[in-house]
Design a protein around this motif. Structure first.
Motif, PDB file in Angstrom:
ATOM      1  N   ARG A  66      33.711  69.662  15.807  1.00 53.38           N
ATOM      2  CA  ARG A  66      33.688  70.682  14.751  1.00 53.38           C
ATOM      3  C   ARG A  66      34.243  69.798  13.482  1.00 53.38           C
ATOM      4  O   ARG A  66      35.351  69.122  13.674  1.00 53.38           O
ATOM      5  N   PRO A  67      33.664  69.859  12.306  1.00 53.05           N
ATOM      6  CA  PRO A  67      33.805  69.437  11.109  1.00 53.05           C
ATOM      7  C   PRO A  67      35.279  69.967  10.607  1.00 53.05           C
ATOM      8  O   PRO A  67      35.841  71.027  11.016  1.00 53.05           O
ATOM      9  N   GLY A  68      35.943  68.978   9.929  1.00 50.65           N
ATOM     10  CA  GLY A  68      37.377  69.744   9.314  1.00 50.65           C
ATOM     11  C   GLY A  68      38.354  69.742  10.043  1.00 50.65           C
ATOM     12  O   GLY A  68      38.391  69.197  11.502  1.00 50.65           O
ATOM     13  N   LEU A  69      39.595  69.890   9.838  1.00 50.18           N
ATOM     14  CA  LEU A  69      40.820  70.116  10.469  1.00 50.18           C
ATOM     15  C   LEU A  69      40.686  71.276  11.471  1.00 50.18           C
ATOM     16  O   LEU A  69      41.596  71.157  12.357  1.00 50.18           O
ATOM     17  N   GLY A  70      40.123  72.274  11.294  1.00 54.12           N
ATOM     18  CA  GLY A  70      40.405  73.288  12.135  1.00 54.12           C
ATOM     19  C   GLY A  70      41.302  74.291  11.817  1.00 54.12           C
ATOM     20  O   GLY A  70      41.904  74.362  10.919  1.00 54.12           O
TER      21      GLY A  70
END
Length: 314
Positions: A66-70
């Motif tokens: 998943r992209p980003g930090l979450g």
């Protein structure tokens, strides 16, 4: 009325203002900063930057898929790592490996350095022979020793058969796998500590040995009363560097056993690798690696305290 004149050598000259020295040092320091700039830029980009980003990820449920930090997780990743038996087992395997490798790598390095220093002819050969394995890549060392440990066909198994003994399954038996990895590591990395001890021995003045020989001191007394005390700081450095290097073990374990059999040789770094790049839980892996970093930092702090104490005693 008589007048007096001062001799030229009695004329006082005014000292330059204090700011002149600081300006001169600043001018001389600018070229040094220009030369250091490429290294500092790469260091910040590839070392400090990723480390800080990993610390940030440890507070999020970051995933590779998943992209980003979450989502923000707070201290949940740290709590899960501290409550995970797999993490503690991996940490124990790392500590056990450190216990198995540090004493022989310190004692044997000192012993071989003492012997190589006393050799009159062919000293270069012994220095090269002990240091040469250290320059080999980890993959090459792992493949060499995997062949040596191969059951029935390996060099070590054939040697046991020649002596009428049954060789164990070196890498397939949990009782022998860690010992086999430790033996490989001792053979591979002994040369680094060997060179450090050689450098320490060369700093000891020969006059001390000559004077003690005149007083009737034998070789063992010279080693016990001159060599070992004067190598105390070198020994402290060797021990701490070796402990840190053993705690960071990864390559030979991953290549030779992949953490097996039955996860009996999975180190802390391999645990971080498995949960991060196999289970795709990068945030949790960052938290586990941060906890491991705290352990290594504690060892480094102990070395700093011991070094300062030795400096005060001197």
């Amino acid at each position: 009325m008589a007048t007096t004149t001062e001799a030229p050598d009695q004329i006082r000259t005014e000292s330059p203002p204090p700011s002149g020295g600081a300006d001169r040092r600043a001018r001389h320091g600018r070229p040094a900063l220009l030369f250091l700039a490429p290294f500092l830029a790469l260091y910040l980009l590839f070392i400090i930057g990723p480390a800080l980003y990993g610390l940030v990820m440890s507070f999020f449920q970051t995933s590779l898929v998943r992209p980003g930090l979450g989502t923000f997780a707070g201290l949940d990743n740290y709590a899960e790592a501290l409550g995970s038996s797999d993490f503690w087992w991996a940490l124990w395997h790392t500590v056990w490996f450190t216990i198995l490798t540090t004493p022989p790598l310190v004692v044997l390095a000192l012993l071989f350095a003492l012997l190589a220093e006393r050799v009159r002819r062919g000293r270069w050969f012994f220095r090269l022979a002990f240091f040469l394995p250290y320059v080999l890549p980890s993959a090459v060392v792992a493949l060499i020793w995997m062949w040596i440990y191969t059951p029935e066909l390996g060099l070590l198994s054939r040697t046991f058969e020649t002596m009428g003994l049954t060789a164990p399954n070196w890498l397939g038996d949990p009782r022998w796998a860690m010992v086999s990895l430790a033996l490989t590591t001792v053979w591979w990395t002994l040369g680094f500590n060997f060179v450090l001890y050689l450098a320490g021995l060369q700093d000891i003045p020969r006059d001390l040995y000559d004077a003690s020989a005149i007083d009737g001191a034998g070789p063992w007394q010279q080693i016990r009363r001159i060599t070992l005390p004067l190598l105390a700081r070198t020994t402290t450095l060797v021990v701490v560097l070796q402990v840190i290097a053993s705690l960071k073990v990864f390559d030979q374990m991953y290549i030779m056993t992949s953490g097996g059999p039955n996860f009996s040789t999975r180190s802390a770094l391999q645990y971080v690798y498995d949960v991060g790049f196999t289970n795709y839980r990068v945030g949790y892996a960052s938290a586990a690696s941060t906890l491991f970093f705290v352990l290594v930092l504690a060892v480094s702090t102990v070395w700093l305290v011991m070094t300062r104490r030795q400096e005060k005693e001197v």
